[in-house]
Design an enzyme around this catalytic site. Structure first.
Site, PDB file in Angstrom:
ATOM      1  N   LYS A  16       0.826  -1.214   0.000  1.00 16.54           N
ATOM      2  CA  LYS A  16       0.000   0.000   0.000  1.00 16.54           C
ATOM      3  C   LYS A  16       0.859   1.263   0.000  1.00 16.54           C
ATOM      4  O   LYS A  16       0.587   2.200  -0.740  1.00 16.54           O
ATOM      5  CB  LYS A  16      -0.922   0.036   1.239  1.00 16.54           C
ATOM      6  N   ARG A  87      -8.709   0.874   9.717  1.00 17.43           N
ATOM      7  CA  ARG A  87      -8.253  -0.471  10.061  1.00 17.43           C
ATOM      8  C   ARG A  87      -9.274  -1.239  10.879  1.00 17.43           C
ATOM      9  O   ARG A  87      -9.019  -2.383  11.249  1.00 17.43           O
ATOM     10  CB  ARG A  87      -6.951  -0.376  10.848  1.00 17.43           C
ATOM     11  N   ARG A 121      12.016  -6.453   4.809  1.00 18.41           N
ATOM     12  CA  ARG A 121      11.943  -5.011   4.492  1.00 18.41           C
ATOM     13  C   ARG A 121      12.982  -4.226   5.295  1.00 18.41           C
ATOM     14  O   ARG A 121      13.230  -4.496   6.464  1.00 18.41           O
ATOM     15  CB  ARG A 121      10.545  -4.484   4.827  1.00 18.41           C
ATOM     16  N   ARG A 154      12.345  -1.946  10.643  1.00 17.56           N
ATOM     17  CA  ARG A 154      11.317  -1.426  11.538  1.00 17.56           C
ATOM     18  C   ARG A 154      11.147  -2.377  12.707  1.00 17.56           C
ATOM     19  O   ARG A 154      11.176  -3.588  12.527  1.00 17.56           O
ATOM     20  CB  ARG A 154       9.988  -1.326  10.774  1.00 17.56           C
ATOM     21  N   ARG A 165       0.675  -8.674  13.607  1.00 16.87           N
ATOM     22  CA  ARG A 165       0.006  -7.643  12.790  1.00 16.87           C
ATOM     23  C   ARG A 165      -0.952  -8.290  11.797  1.00 16.87           C
ATOM     24  O   ARG A 165      -2.029  -7.746  11.525  1.00 16.87           O
ATOM     25  CB  ARG A 165       1.054  -6.791  12.057  1.00 16.87           C
TER      26      ARG A 165
HETATM   27  P1  AMP Z   1       1.692   0.642   9.007  1.00 18.08           P
HETATM   28  O1  AMP Z   1       2.878   1.500   8.734  1.00 18.08           O
HETATM   29  O2  AMP Z   1       0.458   1.076   8.255  1.00 18.08           O
HETATM   30  O3  AMP Z   1       1.971  -0.826   8.851  1.00 18.08           O
HETATM   31  O4  AMP Z   1       1.326   0.880  10.554  1.00 18.08           O
HETATM   32  C1  AMP Z   1       2.245   0.555  11.578  1.00 18.08           C
HETATM   33  C2  AMP Z   1       1.513   0.497  12.912  1.00 18.08           C
HETATM   34  O5  AMP Z   1       0.931   1.784  13.205  1.00 18.08           O
HETATM   35  C3  AMP Z   1       0.356  -0.480  12.994  1.00 18.08           C
HETATM   36  O6  AMP Z   1       0.783  -1.804  13.272  1.00 18.08           O
HETATM   37  C4  AMP Z   1      -0.459   0.120  14.139  1.00 18.08           C
HETATM   38  O7  AMP Z   1       0.157  -0.127  15.391  1.00 18.08           O
HETATM   39  C5  AMP Z   1      -0.313   1.617  13.878  1.00 18.08           C
HETATM   40  N1  AMP Z   1      -1.395   2.119  12.986  1.00 18.08           N
HETATM   41  C6  AMP Z   1      -1.256   2.610  11.719  1.00 18.08           C
HETATM   42  N2  AMP Z   1      -2.442   2.966  11.209  1.00 18.08           N
HETATM   43  C7  AMP Z   1      -3.373   2.703  12.171  1.00 18.08           C
HETATM   44  C8  AMP Z   1      -4.785   2.831  12.245  1.00 18.08           C
HETATM   45  N3  AMP Z   1      -5.500   3.296  11.214  1.00 18.08           N
HETATM   46  N4  AMP Z   1      -5.395   2.454  13.394  1.00 18.08           N
HETATM   47  C9  AMP Z   1      -4.686   1.988  14.439  1.00 18.08           C
HETATM   48  N5  AMP Z   1      -3.365   1.816  14.432  1.00 18.08           N
HETATM   49  C10 AMP Z   1      -2.697   2.169  13.309  1.00 18.08           C
END
Ligand code: AMP
Length: 208
Positions: A16, A87, A121, A154, A165
């Site tokens: 994404k 989410r 990654r 990360r 996740r």
């Molecule tokens: P991402 O970079 O999108 O994989 O997000 C990394 C982490 O940020 C996720 O595993 C969540 O802990 C938090 N996070 C990102 N977007 C959201 C969201 N819309 N709602 C809740 N937690 C989020």
């Protein structure tokens, strides 16, 4: 023509972020990503604790914190591509009160591919560019091609947290995908293949 309002959906590791960046360049859209916004504010004190406590465990950050980020970002945006939000169904409902969407695109990727992508990654500590130890190596090991920054893993890309996740995704976010699918608003594309190939599918959706 009015600017596009695009939502990208799919599991962690589906691509994404990569596709959102390309779309924002190609169509001059704001890239709204809760993940990046939260990473920049990992240590911010909120009434629920810091975002980092949830993120490092692979759990969702509480809705009020992320909703606030999205409201602020949408206010400034004309066209946008939204990545990593909503989410869960509560966030989806909140979003539909805030804005309409022109396209919702789902990236389909098998789970074994997701784990390999996530655990391999590497990201630039300075500019956030993405690499992969096998599929997308930098010219010089651990150094970002774009800015010379250091490439790091990360904290939530370890295998244990990546699996958590994906579990959180299945439990909370798959119902969101189903919600858009049932409403007939979802375009589904294969998220396998190179970023260029996937982008071609996405462009077809946006332009047709
Ligand atoms: P991402 O970079 O999108 O994989 O997000 C990394 C982490 O940020 C996720 O595993 C969540 O802990 C938090 N996070 C990102 N977007 C959201 C969201 N819309 N709602 C809740 N937690 C989020």
């Amino acid at each position: 023509m009015t600017a596009h309002r695009i939502l990208l959906l799919g599991p962690p590791g589906a691509g994404k972020g990569t596709q959102a960046k390309r779309l924002s360049d190609e169509y001059d859209l704001d890239h709204i990503t809760t993940g990046d916004a939260l990473r920049q504010n990992k240590d911010m004190e909120t009434e629920y604790g810091t975002p980092g406590e949830f993120m490092d465990a692979g759990e969702l950050v509480p809705d009020p914190v992320v909703n606030e980020i999205v409201v602020a970002a949408l206010e400034d945006a004309d066209g946008f591509v939204l990545d990593g939000y909503p989410r869960n169904l509560e966030q989806a409902e909140f979003l539909s009160d805030e804005t309409d969407l022109d396209h919702a695109v789902f990236f389909d990727v098998p789970e074994d591919v997701l784990i390999e992508r996530l655990t391999g990654r590497r990201v630039c500590d300075e500019c956030g560019a993405n690499y992969h130890v096998k599929f997308d190596q930098p010219e010089e090991e651990s150094v970002c091609d774009e800015c010379g920054g250091e490439l790091i893993q990360r904290e939530d890309d370890t295998e244990e947290t990546a699996r958590e996740r994906l579990r959180v995704y299945r439990e909370n976010t798959e119902p969101v995908v189903e919600h858009y699918r049932e409403a007939g608003d979802l375009s589904e594309v294969s998220g396998e293949g190179t970023p260029d190939e996937v982008f071609e599918h996405v462009r077809d959706v946006i332009e047709n």
